[in-house]
Design a protein around this motif. Sequence first.
Motif, mmCIF file in Angstrom:
data_model
loop_
_atom_site.group_PDB
_atom_site.id
_atom_site.type_symbol
_atom_site.label_atom_id
_atom_site.label_comp_id
_atom_site.label_asym_id
_atom_site.label_seq_id
_atom_site.Cartn_x
_atom_site.Cartn_y
_atom_site.Cartn_z
ATOM 1 N N ARG A 32 0.866 -1.178 0.000
ATOM 2 C CA ARG A 32 0.000 0.000 0.000
ATOM 3 C C ARG A 32 0.903 1.228 0.000
ATOM 4 N N LYS A 36 -3.245 8.379 2.696
ATOM 5 C CA LYS A 36 -4.626 7.907 2.466
ATOM 6 C C LYS A 36 -5.419 8.802 1.504
ATOM 7 N N ASN A 37 -4.811 9.919 1.086
ATOM 8 C CA ASN A 37 -5.470 10.782 0.100
ATOM 9 C C ASN A 37 -4.973 10.491 -1.313
ATOM 10 N N ARG A 158 -5.335 -3.912 -4.344
ATOM 11 C CA ARG A 158 -6.650 -3.967 -4.995
ATOM 12 C C ARG A 158 -6.506 -4.460 -6.424
ATOM 13 N N LYS A 178 -16.257 1.044 -6.622
ATOM 14 C CA LYS A 178 -16.788 0.606 -5.321
ATOM 15 C C LYS A 178 -15.672 0.229 -4.336
ATOM 16 N N ARG A 179 -14.627 -0.431 -4.840
ATOM 17 C CA ARG A 179 -13.645 -1.030 -3.913
ATOM 18 C C ARG A 179 -12.433 -0.169 -3.593
ATOM 19 N N ARG A 181 -9.904 2.371 -2.193
ATOM 20 C CA ARG A 181 -9.811 3.251 -1.022
ATOM 21 C C ARG A 181 -8.484 4.016 -1.098
ATOM 22 N N GLY A 182 -8.410 5.159 -0.412
ATOM 23 C CA GLY A 182 -7.168 5.910 -0.362
ATOM 24 C C GLY A 182 -6.035 5.034 0.173
ATOM 25 N N ASP A 184 -4.528 2.802 -1.686
ATOM 26 C CA ASP A 184 -4.452 1.548 -2.451
ATOM 27 C C ASP A 184 -3.400 1.599 -3.560
ATOM 28 N N LEU A 212 -12.974 9.072 -8.652
ATOM 29 C CA LEU A 212 -12.043 9.134 -7.520
ATOM 30 C C LEU A 212 -11.546 10.559 -7.289
ATOM 31 N N ARG A 215 -13.924 12.350 -5.281
ATOM 32 C CA ARG A 215 -13.811 11.959 -3.858
ATOM 33 C C ARG A 215 -12.580 12.582 -3.196
ATOM 34 N N LEU A 217 -9.370 12.208 -4.129
ATOM 35 C CA LEU A 217 -8.149 11.395 -4.165
ATOM 36 C C LEU A 217 -7.219 11.854 -5.295
#
Length: 230
Positions: A32, A36-37, A158, A178-179, A181-182, A184, A212, A215, A217
Amino acid sequence: MSIFDSFLLASTVYNIIPSFWQRIFAKHVIRRIPNKNQIALTFDDGPDSRYTYQLLETLAKHDVKTTFFVVAEKAAKNPNIIKMCQQCGHEIGLHSYNHTCQWFLTPKATKNDIEKSIKILQDIGVEPKFFRPPWGLFNISTRYYLKKYGLNAVYWSRHVYDWSKFNSANYIRKALTKRIRGGDIVLLHDSSYAKEAPRRTIESIKDVIVDLKERGLEFVTLRESLAGYE
Ligand SMILES: [Zn+2]
């Protein structure tokens, strides 16, 4: 012990335990990114003259930087695609010489595979910093040679089977949206044996990028995302 038992034991020690360990526990394997952004999109198995140019165009249109894990044998045949990836600001990582699974390589063959691939990339002007083994499978000697040649092992957090002939662009778009996330590292493909699979990946990725970004990101290369954390 029968020959079969001996083979099974040897394969467990040489392949299965190292793969399991590196995929799940080993601290040196990047799975990862820390912020997280941010999102790190990665594209494996190219370069592919049928798809990579089109992908580069889409990424440029949305001002997105990614990491390409390239197969060195294909890079040698398509050096201009690699150069264009670099000119567009993308990172080039190594994905083996010809996509042979590390499970079938002796330590000497593992060394040759990495050494030969680095030489090809250097001749095109790339100093690879990241390595993703085909299918994410390691053997017991992989770690030693990656360290020796200054490569960081990269896995992913992911993926949505975008390489499969059974998955439509609509499925890939929905699954990724859907899957993801920050933080990833997303595994995708710009070349595949399944007919037209990369075309579906490219078709879906533009909507995923827009979603994204809405959102909040940000898309980064692995080198950018890890700067200051290494
Ligand atoms: Zn691959």
